[in-house]
Design a protein around this motif. Structure first.
Motif, PDB file in Angstrom:
ATOM      1  N   HIS A 128       0.827  -1.212   0.000  1.00 20.56           N
ATOM      2  CA  HIS A 128       0.000   0.000   0.000  1.00 20.56           C
ATOM      3  C   HIS A 128       0.862   1.263   0.000  1.00 20.56           C
ATOM      4  O   HIS A 128       0.543   2.233  -0.697  1.00 20.56           O
ATOM      5  N   ASN A 129       1.939   1.255   0.752  1.00 19.99           N
ATOM      6  CA  ASN A 129       2.834   2.426   0.768  1.00 19.99           C
ATOM      7  C   ASN A 129       3.466   2.654  -0.596  1.00 19.99           C
ATOM      8  O   ASN A 129       3.610   3.797  -1.046  1.00 19.99           O
ATOM      9  N   PHE A 130       3.846   1.552  -1.253  1.00 23.59           N
ATOM     10  CA  PHE A 130       4.432   1.646  -2.594  1.00 23.59           C
ATOM     11  C   PHE A 130       3.428   2.261  -3.575  1.00 23.59           C
ATOM     12  O   PHE A 130       3.757   3.183  -4.328  1.00 23.59           O
ATOM     13  N   TYR A 139       0.777   4.037  -2.885  1.00 19.92           N
ATOM     14  CA  TYR A 139       0.392   5.388  -2.489  1.00 19.92           C
ATOM     15  C   TYR A 139       1.463   6.419  -2.858  1.00 19.92           C
ATOM     16  O   TYR A 139       1.149   7.543  -3.259  1.00 19.92           O
ATOM     17  N   GLU A 140       2.728   6.042  -2.750  1.00 19.06           N
ATOM     18  CA  GLU A 140       3.816   6.992  -3.010  1.00 19.06           C
ATOM     19  C   GLU A 140       4.205   7.066  -4.482  1.00 19.06           C
ATOM     20  O   GLU A 140       4.793   8.055  -4.927  1.00 19.06           O
ATOM     21  N   LEU A 141       3.881   6.019  -5.257  1.00 17.87           N
ATOM     22  CA  LEU A 141       4.320   5.960  -6.651  1.00 17.87           C
ATOM     23  C   LEU A 141       3.857   7.148  -7.492  1.00 17.87           C
ATOM     24  O   LEU A 141       4.658   7.704  -8.267  1.00 17.87           O
ATOM     25  N   LYS A 146       3.385  10.166  -6.672  1.00 21.36           N
ATOM     26  CA  LYS A 146       4.186  11.345  -6.310  1.00 21.36           C
ATOM     27  C   LYS A 146       5.583  11.249  -6.908  1.00 21.36           C
ATOM     28  O   LYS A 146       6.152  12.248  -7.361  1.00 21.36           O
ATOM     29  N   VAL A 147       6.136  10.026  -6.897  1.00 25.50           N
ATOM     30  CA  VAL A 147       7.493   9.832  -7.412  1.00 25.50           C
ATOM     31  C   VAL A 147       7.563  10.114  -8.909  1.00 25.50           C
ATOM     32  O   VAL A 147       8.485  10.792  -9.390  1.00 25.50           O
ATOM     33  N   ASN A 158       5.234  11.717 -10.566  1.00 31.87           N
ATOM     34  CA  ASN A 158       4.452  12.925 -10.855  1.00 31.87           C
ATOM     35  C   ASN A 158       3.471  12.653 -11.995  1.00 31.87           C
ATOM     36  O   ASN A 158       3.352  13.406 -12.952  1.00 31.87           O
ATOM     37  N   VAL A 164      -6.337   3.693  -0.727  1.00 33.46           N
ATOM     38  CA  VAL A 164      -5.164   4.450  -1.169  1.00 33.46           C
ATOM     39  C   VAL A 164      -5.359   5.042  -2.562  1.00 33.46           C
ATOM     40  O   VAL A 164      -4.505   5.771  -3.051  1.00 33.46           O
TER      41      VAL A 164
END
Length: 283
Positions: free
Chosen positions: A90-92, A94-96, A98-99, A101, A122
């Protein structure tokens, strides 16, 4: 165009390309610097972290605008209810966005959107493509379950899959105000029953919805529409999901002859009447 990084766990490259050809999209002709197809094996819970690190590094190098994971469902099934590994995934996810863009598209198979509630948590947008059989016909609906930061005014929208173009969504018109009927456009009512119910005249902008029992004769309605068009000298489109155009005319002529009214409907309406008979299963 935008760069796309496509991850697949099951779909072969050739099969994907063949499917996309049916939508008039030649993925195979895209430059490798624009579209990257990556087929990955499923991993165990223990190998998830290394798996994510490897994929993440490749995505950072490719620098895509869109990442597609097709499908996330088998990965979720392997993880089961293991909280620790699900948190990593889930963290992967959720952050992808943003990484890179950009946009991350997760494809999942489920008979119930509630089964994917943890994944939907997420996601910024959750769209479901549902299909069911109603009266022996396939009914497809696009369900907008969630759009973060936006008000969802229309939750269910009919759609169809059209060869050569893809998904066609049939968005119904939304009127801010109820329109005023055109009282300057008058149709003389030709049905005594309708006269008792709604008066001697009909007006432009009105909708008349008539229902009858499934085993009842519907010829009266067909004749009513044709007669109304005749007396008002109006251009008329009559669509039937039961009769062919020839049968509609014959039914109307027979019905009128039984009432001592002899007319040639085809000649009478050759400029004003358009008849269409459709098989609903093909629409």
């Amino acid at each position: 165009g935008m760069k796309c990084y496509y991850i697949s766990f099951y779909e072969d490259r050739e099969k994907l390309y063949e499917f996309m050809k049916g939508f008039n999209i030649a993925v195979s002709k895209l430059d490798g610097r624009v579209f990257k197809y990556v087929k990955l094996p499923l991993v165990t819970k223990e190998g998830l972290k290394d798996f994510i690190d490897s994929v993440f590094k490749d995505i950072v190098v490719f620098k895509p605008d869109i990442v597609v994971i097709d499908s996330i469902t088998p990965l979720l099934n392997i993880l089961g209810n293991d909280v620790n590994t699900r948190v990593i995934l889930h963290n992967f996810i959720y952050e992808l966005p943003k990484v890179i863009n950009g946009l991350v598209v997760l494809i999942a198979e489920s008979t119930d959107i509630k089964e994917l509630s943890s994944l939907a948590y997420v996601a910024d947008v959750v769209i479901g493509l549902k299909s069911e059989v109603v009266n022996n016909l396939i009914v497809r609906e696009l369900v907008i379950d969630k759009v973060r930061g936006s008000q969802v005014l229309l939750a269910k929208i009919p759609f169809s899959i059209v060869s050569g173009s893809g998904i066609s969504v049939w968005v119904p018109p939304r009127l801010e105000e109820v329109p005023t009927p055109n009282y300057g456009k008058v149709f003389r009512n030709v049905c005594s029953l309708f006269k008792d119910l709604i008066g001697d005249y009909l007006y432009g902008g009105w909708h008349i919805y008539v229902t009858y029992d499934a085993d009842a004769r519907s010829y009266d309605i067909v004749t009513y529409v044709i007669t109304l068009a005749l007396l008002s000298n109006s251009k008329t489109l009559l669509i039937s999901y039961k009769f062919a155009p020839y049968d509609i005319l014959k039914v109307a002529e027979t019905y009128l002859k039984e009432r001592n009214v002899s007319v040639d409907c085809k000649e009478l309406f050759k400029d004003n009447l358009i008849l269409k008979g459709f098989n609903p299963a093909e629409i």
